[in-house]
Design a protein around this motif. Sequence first.
Motif, PDB file in Angstrom:
ATOM      1  N   LYS A   3       0.837  -1.180   0.000  1.00  0.00           N
ATOM      2  CA  LYS A   3       0.000   0.000   0.000  1.00  0.00           C
ATOM      3  C   LYS A   3       0.875   1.234   0.000  1.00  0.00           C
ATOM      4  CE  LYS A   3      -4.439  -0.332   2.212  1.00  0.00           C
ATOM      5  NZ  LYS A   3      -5.198  -0.119   3.419  1.00  0.00           N
ATOM      6  N   LYS A   4       0.475   2.234  -0.692  1.00  0.00           N
ATOM      7  CA  LYS A   4       1.215   3.484  -0.695  1.00  0.00           C
ATOM      8  C   LYS A   4       0.551   4.427   0.298  1.00  0.00           C
ATOM      9  CE  LYS A   4       3.886   5.965  -3.919  1.00  0.00           C
ATOM     10  NZ  LYS A   4       4.147   6.303  -5.281  1.00  0.00           N
ATOM     11  N   TYR A   5       1.297   4.791   1.335  1.00  0.00           N
ATOM     12  CA  TYR A   5       0.758   5.652   2.372  1.00  0.00           C
ATOM     13  C   TYR A   5       1.031   7.110   2.050  1.00  0.00           C
ATOM     14  CZ  TYR A   5       0.106   1.458   5.101  1.00  0.00           C
ATOM     15  OH  TYR A   5      -0.304   0.236   5.526  1.00  0.00           O
ATOM     16  N   LYS A   6       0.079   7.925   2.389  1.00  0.00           N
ATOM     17  CA  LYS A   6       0.234   9.361   2.173  1.00  0.00           C
ATOM     18  C   LYS A   6       0.993   9.955   3.353  1.00  0.00           C
ATOM     19  CE  LYS A   6      -2.285  13.610   1.533  1.00  0.00           C
ATOM     20  NZ  LYS A   6      -3.542  14.292   1.488  1.00  0.00           N
ATOM     21  N   HIS A   7       1.912  10.845   3.058  1.00  0.00           N
ATOM     22  CA  HIS A   7       2.634  11.560   4.104  1.00  0.00           C
ATOM     23  C   HIS A   7       1.979  12.919   4.277  1.00  0.00           C
ATOM     24  CE1 HIS A   7       5.836   8.629   4.453  1.00  0.00           C
ATOM     25  NE2 HIS A   7       5.762   8.505   3.132  1.00  0.00           N
ATOM     26  N   TYR A   8       1.692  13.258   5.541  1.00  0.00           N
ATOM     27  CA  TYR A   8       0.994  14.498   5.851  1.00  0.00           C
ATOM     28  C   TYR A   8       1.986  15.522   6.389  1.00  0.00           C
ATOM     29  CZ  TYR A   8      -3.215  11.651   5.538  1.00  0.00           C
ATOM     30  OH  TYR A   8      -4.208  10.838   5.101  1.00  0.00           O
ATOM     31  N   GLU A  10       2.934  19.030   8.507  1.00  0.00           N
ATOM     32  CA  GLU A  10       2.471  19.534   9.808  1.00  0.00           C
ATOM     33  C   GLU A  10       1.205  20.367   9.641  1.00  0.00           C
ATOM     34  OE1 GLU A  10       3.777  18.921  12.932  1.00  0.00           O
ATOM     35  OE2 GLU A  10       4.912  17.421  11.805  1.00  0.00           O
ATOM     36  N   GLU A  11       1.150  21.165   8.588  1.00  0.00           N
ATOM     37  CA  GLU A  11      -0.015  22.000   8.341  1.00  0.00           C
ATOM     38  C   GLU A  11      -1.251  21.149   8.076  1.00  0.00           C
ATOM     39  OE1 GLU A  11      -1.446  25.211   5.017  1.00  0.00           O
ATOM     40  OE2 GLU A  11       0.669  25.248   5.619  1.00  0.00           O
ATOM     41  N   GLU A  12      -1.092  20.097   7.286  1.00  0.00           N
ATOM     42  CA  GLU A  12      -2.221  19.199   7.000  1.00  0.00           C
ATOM     43  C   GLU A  12      -2.701  18.516   8.281  1.00  0.00           C
ATOM     44  OE1 GLU A  12      -1.631  17.578   2.483  1.00  0.00           O
ATOM     45  OE2 GLU A  12      -0.205  16.869   3.996  1.00  0.00           O
ATOM     46  N   LYS A  13      -1.753  18.084   9.108  1.00  0.00           N
ATOM     47  CA  LYS A  13      -2.118  17.436  10.366  1.00  0.00           C
ATOM     48  C   LYS A  13      -2.917  18.393  11.249  1.00  0.00           C
ATOM     49  CE  LYS A  13       1.969  14.489  10.610  1.00  0.00           C
ATOM     50  NZ  LYS A  13       3.202  14.213  11.383  1.00  0.00           N
ATOM     51  N   LEU A  14      -2.404  19.616  11.389  1.00  0.00           N
ATOM     52  CA  LEU A  14      -3.091  20.592  12.230  1.00  0.00           C
ATOM     53  C   LEU A  14      -4.475  20.935  11.694  1.00  0.00           C
ATOM     54  CD1 LEU A  14      -0.142  22.968  13.139  1.00  0.00           C
ATOM     55  CD2 LEU A  14      -1.379  21.453  14.684  1.00  0.00           C
ATOM     56  N   PHE A  30     -14.694  10.305  11.827  1.00  0.00           N
ATOM     57  CA  PHE A  30     -13.942  11.385  11.215  1.00  0.00           C
ATOM     58  C   PHE A  30     -12.859  10.828  10.287  1.00  0.00           C
ATOM     59  CE2 PHE A  30     -10.504  14.480  11.041  1.00  0.00           C
ATOM     60  CZ  PHE A  30     -11.206  15.585  10.604  1.00  0.00           C
ATOM     61  N   VAL A  31     -12.166   9.796  10.723  1.00  0.00           N
ATOM     62  CA  VAL A  31     -11.109   9.185   9.904  1.00  0.00           C
ATOM     63  C   VAL A  31     -11.698   8.626   8.615  1.00  0.00           C
ATOM     64  CG1 VAL A  31      -9.512   7.220   9.827  1.00  0.00           C
ATOM     65  CG2 VAL A  31      -9.502   8.756  11.782  1.00  0.00           C
ATOM     66  N   GLN A  32     -12.858   7.999   8.714  1.00  0.00           N
ATOM     67  CA  GLN A  32     -13.525   7.480   7.514  1.00  0.00           C
ATOM     68  C   GLN A  32     -13.896   8.612   6.570  1.00  0.00           C
ATOM     69  OE1 GLN A  32     -16.881   5.236   8.991  1.00  0.00           O
ATOM     70  NE2 GLN A  32     -15.907   3.321   8.368  1.00  0.00           N
ATOM     71  N   ARG A  33     -14.453   9.686   7.122  1.00  0.00           N
ATOM     72  CA  ARG A  33     -14.926  10.789   6.299  1.00  0.00           C
ATOM     73  C   ARG A  33     -13.782  11.508   5.588  1.00  0.00           C
ATOM     74  NH1 ARG A  33     -17.295  15.956   8.967  1.00  0.00           N
ATOM     75  NH2 ARG A  33     -15.270  16.717   8.374  1.00  0.00           N
ATOM     76  N   CYS A  34     -12.669  11.691   6.287  1.00  0.00           N
ATOM     77  CA  CYS A  34     -11.561  12.469   5.726  1.00  0.00           C
ATOM     78  C   CYS A  34     -10.567  11.625   4.951  1.00  0.00           C
ATOM     79  CB  CYS A  34     -10.839  13.219   6.827  1.00  0.00           C
ATOM     80  SG  CYS A  34     -11.841  14.561   7.450  1.00  0.00           S
ATOM     81  N   GLY A  35     -10.664  10.322   5.057  1.00  0.00           N
ATOM     82  CA  GLY A  35      -9.785   9.462   4.292  1.00  0.00           C
ATOM     83  C   GLY A  35      -8.376   9.333   4.855  1.00  0.00           C
ATOM     84  N   VAL A  36      -8.209   9.549   6.152  1.00  0.00           N
ATOM     85  CA  VAL A  36      -6.912   9.318   6.779  1.00  0.00           C
ATOM     86  C   VAL A  36      -6.662   7.816   6.739  1.00  0.00           C
ATOM     87  CG1 VAL A  36      -5.599   9.531   8.929  1.00  0.00           C
ATOM     88  CG2 VAL A  36      -7.172  11.330   8.252  1.00  0.00           C
ATOM     89  N   SER A  37      -5.401   7.423   6.511  1.00  0.00           N
ATOM     90  CA  SER A  37      -5.099   6.017   6.247  1.00  0.00           C
ATOM     91  C   SER A  37      -5.542   5.078   7.358  1.00  0.00           C
ATOM     92  CB  SER A  37      -3.613   5.832   5.952  1.00  0.00           C
ATOM     93  OG  SER A  37      -2.847   6.314   7.026  1.00  0.00           O
ATOM     94  N   ASN A  38      -5.351   5.438   8.629  1.00  0.00           N
ATOM     95  CA  ASN A  38      -5.896   4.598   9.685  1.00  0.00           C
ATOM     96  C   ASN A  38      -6.115   5.391  10.964  1.00  0.00           C
ATOM     97  OD1 ASN A  38      -3.459   4.672  11.141  1.00  0.00           O
ATOM     98  ND2 ASN A  38      -2.686   2.871  10.087  1.00  0.00           N
ATOM     99  N   ARG A  39      -6.902   4.799  11.832  1.00  0.00           N
ATOM    100  CA  ARG A  39      -7.315   5.476  13.055  1.00  0.00           C
ATOM    101  C   ARG A  39      -6.159   5.634  14.036  1.00  0.00           C
ATOM    102  NH1 ARG A  39     -11.912   2.635  16.403  1.00  0.00           N
ATOM    103  NH2 ARG A  39     -10.334   1.075  16.194  1.00  0.00           N
TER     104      ARG A  39
END
Length: 125
Positions: A3-8, A10-14, A30-39
């Motif tokens: 799997k190719k993971y997205k790197h976030y 600091e601004e994206e994280k905040l 929220f994780v499902q809605r925003c598409g973050v790779s995992n909880r």
Amino acid sequence: MRKKYKHYSEEEKLNLLREYEESGLSVYKFVQRCGVSNRSLFLRWLHQYETEENSVSLPAEPSENDMANRSKDDYRQEIKAQKKRIRELEKALSFSKLETKARDMMIDKAEVYFDIQIRKKSGAR
């Protein structure tokens, strides 16, 4: 296949953490809605920024300058929303009072029917 993971950044994280705080959703939703790779990744961010004292804060209260720049329509809308909220709360209160009255009547009938004392006496220890 990896799997190719997205790197976030600091601004994206905040930004994601701020959105999470404002959304009121559970972490999972929220994780499902925003598409973050995992909880667990998101929970790690939450823990990291809380411990670093860089925690995400809610929007600040409006300052005097912001209030001076507001239009009358904004005030009217706010007052309308507050009046609506008051009506909703008054309705909920009246419903709660009716529930309490019905419960009291049911207890009174049960005490008469079963000939037992359900409510505690005021002097009981």
